[in-house]
Design an enzyme around this catalytic site. Structure first.
Site, PDB file in Angstrom:
ATOM      1  N   HIS A  84       3.382  -6.723   2.404  1.00  0.00           N
ATOM      2  CA  HIS A  84       2.608  -7.720   3.137  1.00  0.00           C
ATOM      3  C   HIS A  84       2.794  -9.057   2.424  1.00  0.00           C
ATOM      4  O   HIS A  84       2.621  -9.138   1.206  1.00  0.00           O
ATOM      5  CB  HIS A  84       1.118  -7.371   3.123  1.00  0.00           C
ATOM      6  CG  HIS A  84       0.772  -6.123   3.846  1.00  0.00           C
ATOM      7  ND1 HIS A  84       0.295  -6.115   5.140  1.00  0.00           N
ATOM      8  CD2 HIS A  84       0.824  -4.820   3.456  1.00  0.00           C
ATOM      9  CE1 HIS A  84       0.066  -4.870   5.508  1.00  0.00           C
ATOM     10  NE2 HIS A  84       0.383  -4.064   4.497  1.00  0.00           N
ATOM     11  N   HIS A 107       6.526  -1.170   3.012  1.00  0.00           N
ATOM     12  CA  HIS A 107       6.509  -2.544   3.511  1.00  0.00           C
ATOM     13  C   HIS A 107       5.657  -3.403   2.598  1.00  0.00           C
ATOM     14  O   HIS A 107       4.678  -2.954   2.028  1.00  0.00           O
ATOM     15  CB  HIS A 107       6.036  -2.645   4.961  1.00  0.00           C
ATOM     16  CG  HIS A 107       4.708  -2.005   5.255  1.00  0.00           C
ATOM     17  ND1 HIS A 107       4.538  -0.626   5.340  1.00  0.00           N
ATOM     18  CD2 HIS A 107       3.498  -2.543   5.478  1.00  0.00           C
ATOM     19  CE1 HIS A 107       3.275  -0.361   5.619  1.00  0.00           C
ATOM     20  NE2 HIS A 107       2.616  -1.506   5.703  1.00  0.00           N
ATOM     21  N   HIS A 110       6.331   3.928   5.986  1.00  0.00           N
ATOM     22  CA  HIS A 110       7.562   3.168   5.767  1.00  0.00           C
ATOM     23  C   HIS A 110       7.187   2.069   4.780  1.00  0.00           C
ATOM     24  O   HIS A 110       6.280   1.276   5.067  1.00  0.00           O
ATOM     25  CB  HIS A 110       8.038   2.574   7.092  1.00  0.00           C
ATOM     26  CG  HIS A 110       9.367   1.896   7.046  1.00  0.00           C
ATOM     27  ND1 HIS A 110      10.233   1.953   8.111  1.00  0.00           N
ATOM     28  CD2 HIS A 110       9.986   1.139   6.110  1.00  0.00           C
ATOM     29  CE1 HIS A 110      11.330   1.248   7.825  1.00  0.00           C
ATOM     30  NE2 HIS A 110      11.183   0.747   6.606  1.00  0.00           N
ATOM     31  N   GLN A 139       0.888  -1.153   0.000  1.00  0.00           N
ATOM     32  CA  GLN A 139       0.000   0.000   0.000  1.00  0.00           C
ATOM     33  C   GLN A 139       0.933   1.211   0.000  1.00  0.00           C
ATOM     34  O   GLN A 139       1.509   1.557   1.016  1.00  0.00           O
ATOM     35  CB  GLN A 139      -0.914  -0.035   1.219  1.00  0.00           C
ATOM     36  CG  GLN A 139      -1.863  -1.228   1.156  1.00  0.00           C
ATOM     37  CD  GLN A 139      -2.408  -1.587   2.506  1.00  0.00           C
ATOM     38  OE1 GLN A 139      -1.666  -1.929   3.411  1.00  0.00           O
ATOM     39  NE2 GLN A 139      -3.729  -1.515   2.637  1.00  0.00           N
TER      40      GLN A 139
END
Length: 160
Positions: free
Chosen positions: A107, A105, A103, A92
């Site tokens: 998933h 990332h 930050h 996202q």
């Protein structure tokens, strides 16, 4: 333990959040992987670059390469551990995309038959946060305790 995996230490920064080292289960010089406070499915983890930047496009080519290599290592291990052959990988990228921590990332969610009534419902569960980062009213996933997350990280760390 692979040459890229390291023992957990004092912790890492996930945007403005201090993550205890006990919740980190895999590290390279450029990335780290941690267990999720509110997993959508069993085995749902996050893989992050060490350098905190909110946008994927802010990462260097080296950081992007290491991030995706690490995602692949983690995905393979999770699929073996959860006896599945499929995963959802999601980023996202920015608050309007549902990013709640500034930050980058990824998933990583090991997927199983029937884990969602509609396959794409996984994205609804990932986005159960308001654009301003506050908790959405329909988010019924309770946060896990530090002990639960430490135990999962310990089990995952043993895979490497």
């Amino acid at each position: 333990m692979s040459s890229d995996a390291r023992a957990h230490g004092d912790g890492v920064s996930f945007g403005p959040i201090a993550i205890p080292g006990a919740q980190v289960f895999y590290e390279t010089s450029q990335t780290f992987a941690l267990v999720n406070l509110k997993p959508v499915v069993p085995g749902h983890v996050l893989v992050c670059p060490r350098r905190s930047t909110p946008k994927f496009t802010d990462l260097s080519d080296e950081e992007i390469s290491d991030l995706w290599r690490t995602v692949a290592v983690i995905q393979r291990a999770l699929e073996r551990e959860h006896d599945t052959s499929s995963s959802t990988l999601a980023i996202q990228d920015g608050p309007l995309a549902g990013q709640t921590v500034p930050h980058v990332h990824v998933h990583v969610l090991p997927r199983r038959v029937g884990d969602f009534a509609r396959n794409d419902d996984v994205y609804d569960d990932l986005e159960r946060w308001n654009a301003d980062g506050s908790k959405a009213l329909d988010d019924d996933r309770p946060p896990r305790s530090a002990e639960e997350m430490r135990a999962e990280a310990d089990a995952l760390r043993a895979l490497f």
